[in-house]
Write an enzyme that holds these catalytic residues in place. Structure first.
Site, mmCIF file in Angstrom:
data_model
loop_
_atom_site.group_PDB
_atom_site.id
_atom_site.type_symbol
_atom_site.label_atom_id
_atom_site.label_comp_id
_atom_site.label_asym_id
_atom_site.label_seq_id
_atom_site.Cartn_x
_atom_site.Cartn_y
_atom_site.Cartn_z
ATOM 1 C CG ASP A 100 -11.076 -11.696 2.022
ATOM 2 O OD1 ASP A 100 -10.969 -11.915 3.242
ATOM 3 O OD2 ASP A 100 -12.174 -11.615 1.441
ATOM 4 C CG ASP A 130 -9.669 -7.223 -2.478
ATOM 5 O OD1 ASP A 130 -10.801 -7.728 -2.496
ATOM 6 O OD2 ASP A 130 -8.632 -7.873 -2.213
#
Length: 233
Positions: A14, A12
């Site tokens: 953010d 991932d």
């Protein structure tokens, strides 16, 4: 299952690799002020890890403006975050070191994010385009996180069995997506606390995580649920 090394590592973006959720927070609070309102902490937290469409629905409801046009807000927000991203992003603790180690080990990698392609391209100036074999953005899938489609898409593009991939996440929305995809999930909370969840390996940071540790998760994933959940240092 191959217990020696993951088939791929799916990151991932953010809150996991870079501390960009704070950047989003700056822009969202500015947008709320432009709309004549104030964004609540509850609404901001509900947006973490979600898609743009989901976040904008929460934004309008929180401001008491359900009929506010979405497109101008999305355009303003995207432009503002783009410029903030271009100013540089701060790595999460241990993230840059882990990414370098994974690449040095020759493991296939993917960036799997709810953020749209335009902003991801700006973030890649910090992250390094060569660090990812595949990039799956939030505006390039029909069903964004928490649906499993983003992670399954990344694994398919890499030609890697999803159950032999390790997905690294920070938010409840992202963890739900990765877990539903069938990947082995390593969760490192950033903006939001993550409760112990069956099948999810919790750590406080990525400091000290390396390819050998990721490989060990594949082994422990085969243990009983009571043996494999819980936080580690």
């Amino acid at each position: 299952m191959n217990s020696q090394r993951p088939a791929a590592v799916l990151f991932d973006m953010d809150g996991t690799l870079v501390d960009s959720e704070k950047v989003w927070g700056i822009a969202l609070h500015e947008l709320a002020a432009r709309a004549g309102g104030t964004l609540s902490d509850r609404a901001r937290q509900a947006m973490v890890g979600g898609s743009m469409a989901q976040s904008m629905r929460i934004f309008r409801e929180d401001l008491g403006r359900p009929d506010r046009p979405e497109e101008p807000d999305v355009e303003w927000l995207t432009t503002r975050v783009f410029h903030l991203f271009r100013e540089g992003l701060v790595w999460r603790p241990g993230a840059a070191e882990l990414l370098r180690a994974v690449k040095a080990a020759g493991l296939p990698t993917a960036l799997v994010t709810s953020t749209g392609r335009l902003l991801v391209e700006a973030a890649l100036d910090t992250l390094g385009r060569a660090n990812f074999d595949v990039v799956v953005c939030g505006d390039e899938v029909s069903m964004p996180k928490p649906d499993p489609e983003p992670y399954r898409t990344a694994a398919k593009l890499l030609g890697a069995p999803i159950e032999q991939c390790v997905a690294i996440e920070d938010s409840p929305t992202g963890v739900a997506s990765a877990l539903a995809s069938g990947a082995v999930v390593l969760a490192v909370p950033a903006e939001l606390e993550l409760p112990p969840t069956d099948g999810v390996h919790l750590r406080r940071s990525l400091v000290g995580v390396d390819p050998a540790y990721l490989a060990s998760l594949l082994i422990s994933h085969e243990l009983l649920p009571s043996e494999r959940s819980g936080a580690r240092p």
